[in-house]
Design a protein around this motif. Sequence first.
Motif, mmCIF file in Angstrom:
data_model
loop_
_atom_site.group_PDB
_atom_site.id
_atom_site.type_symbol
_atom_site.label_atom_id
_atom_site.label_comp_id
_atom_site.label_asym_id
_atom_site.label_seq_id
_atom_site.Cartn_x
_atom_site.Cartn_y
_atom_site.Cartn_z
ATOM 1 N N ILE A 191 5.770 -10.354 9.377
ATOM 2 C CA ILE A 191 5.591 -9.829 8.019
ATOM 3 C C ILE A 191 5.547 -11.038 7.092
ATOM 4 C CG2 ILE A 191 6.520 -8.318 6.215
ATOM 5 C CD1 ILE A 191 5.838 -6.738 8.713
ATOM 6 N N THR A 192 4.349 -11.503 6.783
ATOM 7 C CA THR A 192 4.249 -12.716 5.979
ATOM 8 C C THR A 192 3.755 -12.445 4.560
ATOM 9 O OG1 THR A 192 2.043 -13.157 6.860
ATOM 10 C CG2 THR A 192 3.898 -14.227 7.971
ATOM 11 N N SER A 193 3.109 -11.300 4.344
ATOM 12 C CA SER A 193 2.565 -11.020 3.014
ATOM 13 C C SER A 193 2.541 -9.519 2.765
ATOM 14 C CB SER A 193 1.127 -11.562 2.931
ATOM 15 O OG SER A 193 0.469 -11.030 1.805
ATOM 16 N N ALA A 194 2.745 -9.138 1.507
ATOM 17 C CA ALA A 194 2.661 -7.711 1.160
ATOM 18 C C ALA A 194 1.234 -7.193 1.311
ATOM 19 C CB ALA A 194 3.164 -7.492 -0.265
ATOM 20 N N LYS A 195 0.284 -8.122 1.363
ATOM 21 C CA LYS A 195 -1.117 -7.689 1.515
ATOM 22 C C LYS A 195 -1.351 -7.009 2.860
ATOM 23 C CE LYS A 195 -2.991 -11.546 -1.026
ATOM 24 N NZ LYS A 195 -3.920 -12.667 -0.958
ATOM 25 N N GLN A 196 -0.481 -7.278 3.843
ATOM 26 C CA GLN A 196 -0.632 -6.637 5.162
ATOM 27 C C GLN A 196 -0.258 -5.170 5.124
ATOM 28 O OE1 GLN A 196 2.149 -9.924 6.811
ATOM 29 N NE2 GLN A 196 1.726 -8.520 8.477
ATOM 30 N N LEU A 197 0.506 -4.765 4.110
ATOM 31 C CA LEU A 197 1.138 -3.448 4.161
ATOM 32 C C LEU A 197 0.248 -2.371 3.547
ATOM 33 C CD1 LEU A 197 4.704 -4.601 2.992
ATOM 34 C CD2 LEU A 197 3.935 -4.200 5.351
ATOM 35 N N SER A 198 -0.116 -1.396 4.369
ATOM 36 C CA SER A 198 -0.880 -0.251 3.871
ATOM 37 C C SER A 198 0.093 0.740 3.225
ATOM 38 C CB SER A 198 -1.581 0.440 5.039
ATOM 39 O OG SER A 198 -0.599 1.021 5.881
ATOM 40 N N ARG A 199 -0.470 1.733 2.577
ATOM 41 C CA ARG A 199 0.381 2.783 2.006
ATOM 42 C C ARG A 199 1.231 3.443 3.107
ATOM 43 N NH1 ARG A 199 -0.362 6.695 -2.868
ATOM 44 N NH2 ARG A 199 1.202 8.226 -2.321
ATOM 45 N N ASP A 200 0.622 3.698 4.250
ATOM 46 C CA ASP A 200 1.369 4.319 5.363
ATOM 47 C C ASP A 200 2.517 3.422 5.831
ATOM 48 O OD1 ASP A 200 -0.182 6.548 5.311
ATOM 49 O OD2 ASP A 200 -1.344 6.055 7.113
ATOM 50 N N ASP A 201 2.254 2.121 5.925
ATOM 51 C CA ASP A 201 3.326 1.189 6.344
ATOM 52 C C ASP A 201 4.486 1.251 5.357
ATOM 53 O OD1 ASP A 201 1.855 0.139 8.485
ATOM 54 O OD2 ASP A 201 1.038 -1.516 7.301
ATOM 55 N N VAL A 202 4.136 1.162 4.059
ATOM 56 C CA VAL A 202 5.187 1.158 3.027
ATOM 57 C C VAL A 202 5.985 2.454 3.113
ATOM 58 C CG1 VAL A 202 5.632 1.225 0.532
ATOM 59 C CG2 VAL A 202 3.914 -0.364 1.453
ATOM 60 N N GLU A 203 5.281 3.565 3.215
ATOM 61 C CA GLU A 203 5.991 4.854 3.229
ATOM 62 C C GLU A 203 6.852 5.000 4.477
ATOM 63 O OE1 GLU A 203 2.825 7.597 2.250
ATOM 64 O OE2 GLU A 203 3.383 7.464 0.128
ATOM 65 N N ALA A 204 6.362 4.474 5.596
ATOM 66 C CA ALA A 204 7.170 4.569 6.828
ATOM 67 C C ALA A 204 8.485 3.801 6.666
ATOM 68 C CB ALA A 204 6.369 4.029 8.018
ATOM 69 N N VAL A 205 8.416 2.599 6.085
ATOM 70 C CA VAL A 205 9.652 1.812 5.910
ATOM 71 C C VAL A 205 10.575 2.501 4.896
ATOM 72 C CG1 VAL A 205 10.644 -0.409 5.209
ATOM 73 C CG2 VAL A 205 8.480 -0.366 6.471
ATOM 74 N N LEU A 206 10.003 2.973 3.796
ATOM 75 C CA LEU A 206 10.854 3.587 2.762
ATOM 76 C C LEU A 206 11.480 4.887 3.262
ATOM 77 C CD1 LEU A 206 9.032 2.992 -0.670
ATOM 78 C CD2 LEU A 206 10.141 1.373 0.854
ATOM 79 N N ARG B 213 16.080 -3.388 4.496
ATOM 80 C CA ARG B 213 15.934 -4.422 5.540
ATOM 81 C C ARG B 213 16.387 -3.876 6.892
ATOM 82 N NH1 ARG B 213 16.895 -8.198 0.711
ATOM 83 N NH2 ARG B 213 14.804 -9.101 0.543
ATOM 84 N N MET B 214 17.360 -2.959 6.894
ATOM 85 C CA MET B 214 17.731 -2.297 8.157
ATOM 86 C C MET B 214 16.521 -1.538 8.717
ATOM 87 S SD MET B 214 21.532 -0.717 7.396
ATOM 88 C CE MET B 214 21.778 0.061 9.003
ATOM 89 N N ALA B 215 15.831 -0.832 7.838
ATOM 90 C CA ALA B 215 14.675 -0.039 8.273
ATOM 91 C C ALA B 215 13.596 -0.945 8.852
ATOM 92 C CB ALA B 215 14.123 0.764 7.096
ATOM 93 N N LEU B 216 13.310 -2.025 8.143
ATOM 94 C CA LEU B 216 12.260 -2.939 8.612
ATOM 95 C C LEU B 216 12.652 -3.572 9.951
ATOM 96 C CD1 LEU B 216 9.536 -4.278 7.828
ATOM 97 C CD2 LEU B 216 10.885 -6.175 6.927
ATOM 98 N N LEU B 217 13.891 -4.035 10.057
ATOM 99 C CA LEU B 217 14.337 -4.667 11.310
ATOM 100 C C LEU B 217 14.320 -3.646 12.443
ATOM 101 C CD1 LEU B 217 17.320 -6.836 9.984
ATOM 102 C CD2 LEU B 217 15.117 -7.674 10.850
ATOM 103 N N ASP B 218 14.772 -2.436 12.144
ATOM 104 C CA ASP B 218 14.776 -1.389 13.176
ATOM 105 C C ASP B 218 13.366 -1.195 13.725
ATOM 106 O OD1 ASP B 218 15.776 0.741 14.723
ATOM 107 O OD2 ASP B 218 15.037 2.175 13.235
ATOM 108 N N MET B 219 12.385 -1.179 12.837
ATOM 109 C CA MET B 219 11.013 -0.957 13.276
ATOM 110 C C MET B 219 10.461 -2.175 14.022
ATOM 111 S SD MET B 219 9.929 1.080 9.860
ATOM 112 C CE MET B 219 8.546 2.069 10.238
ATOM 113 N N LEU B 220 10.749 -3.377 13.514
ATOM 114 C CA LEU B 220 10.224 -4.581 14.168
ATOM 115 C C LEU B 220 10.897 -4.836 15.519
ATOM 116 C CD1 LEU B 220 9.956 -7.087 11.175
ATOM 117 C CD2 LEU B 220 8.086 -5.867 12.307
ATOM 118 N N LEU B 221 12.160 -4.421 15.631
ATOM 119 C CA LEU B 221 12.895 -4.656 16.879
ATOM 120 C C LEU B 221 12.724 -3.511 17.869
ATOM 121 C CD1 LEU B 221 16.190 -6.185 15.404
ATOM 122 C CD2 LEU B 221 14.406 -7.413 16.637
ATOM 123 N N GLY B 222 11.843 -2.591 17.513
ATOM 124 C CA GLY B 222 11.489 -1.557 18.490
ATOM 125 C C GLY B 222 12.326 -0.305 18.408
ATOM 126 N N GLY B 223 12.750 0.070 17.202
ATOM 127 C CA GLY B 223 13.539 1.285 17.016
ATOM 128 C C GLY B 223 12.799 2.554 17.398
#
Length: 304
Positions: free
Chosen positions: A6-21, A292-302
Amino acid sequence: MRHDHITSAKQLSRDDVEAVLDRAGEIAADQEAYADRHDGSLLGLLFFEPSTRTKMSFSAAIKRLGGGVVDMGPVDSSSVKKGESLADTVRVVEGYADALVLRHPSEGAAKMASQFVDVPLINAGDGAGQHPTQTLLDLYTIRESAGLDGISIGIMGDLKYGRTVHSMAHALTNFDVSQHFISPESLKLPRNVRYDLHQEGASVKEHTDIESILPSLDVLYVTRIQRERFPDESEYRKVAGEYRIDAAMLESARDDLTVMHPLPRVDEIADDVDETSHAHYFQQAHNGVPVRMALLDMLLGGDR
Ligand code: NCD
């Protein structure tokens, strides 16, 4: 999540943002349910610039998921002092951790470093570039207080060097948001950021004073003048203290105006705003943990 780094907010689609939130909302409602989700996972912290909130909330987040941290500590006591390159540092530390968090003074550092590692690398701020996890917690805060569609947001202060602004402005183009940028002439949005926003078809207006636009805003996002990025201290002194809000000014705002700030504040928001119902900046900082818990959970394979 489609992206490992995750290096830039430009990578994040609406679906990505909503999934994390959405995941962050579930975590905030029942943190206990996630308490041993990533037992034994280690997060590598590489902070080449000062940090309080970002570093501590990443630490809190991985610990609340059952994991721990390995922290490079201050640059002065690391091998960076001996001349080690960033590429070598991250290649070594990826062997000690399941994901890396990097803050660095050079724009583009996270993207460059991510090319040398296989574990997920998260940009925690690269110079005046991007700060995508701050953006996620900012969007979480906006969604909770004002909703993310059909709103007007004022973004005020250092729009030139403020990486939280560059990240958030881009992510907001996924939503139906009118963006009003308020700054002195010398700290306007960089040309490339303005260009990107126009390319995305964003509704963008620029202002040099806040008075006329304040009454129509749903959210006011105030930022610190990034003193450390000014090539010349006298240029900093010319603009320091110019863009400041206090409780009296907010009398012309909507009753439900949400005032935000990524913090630290210096004197952009007077203390008397803290007592008003507009102040959301401390809650905003606290939201860093579930997001950040949500993001880590997803990146670490939650999800697996
Ligand atoms: C911001 C940053 O480092 O870009 N701080 C943070 O992460 N909350 C904002 C700032 O330093 O002004």
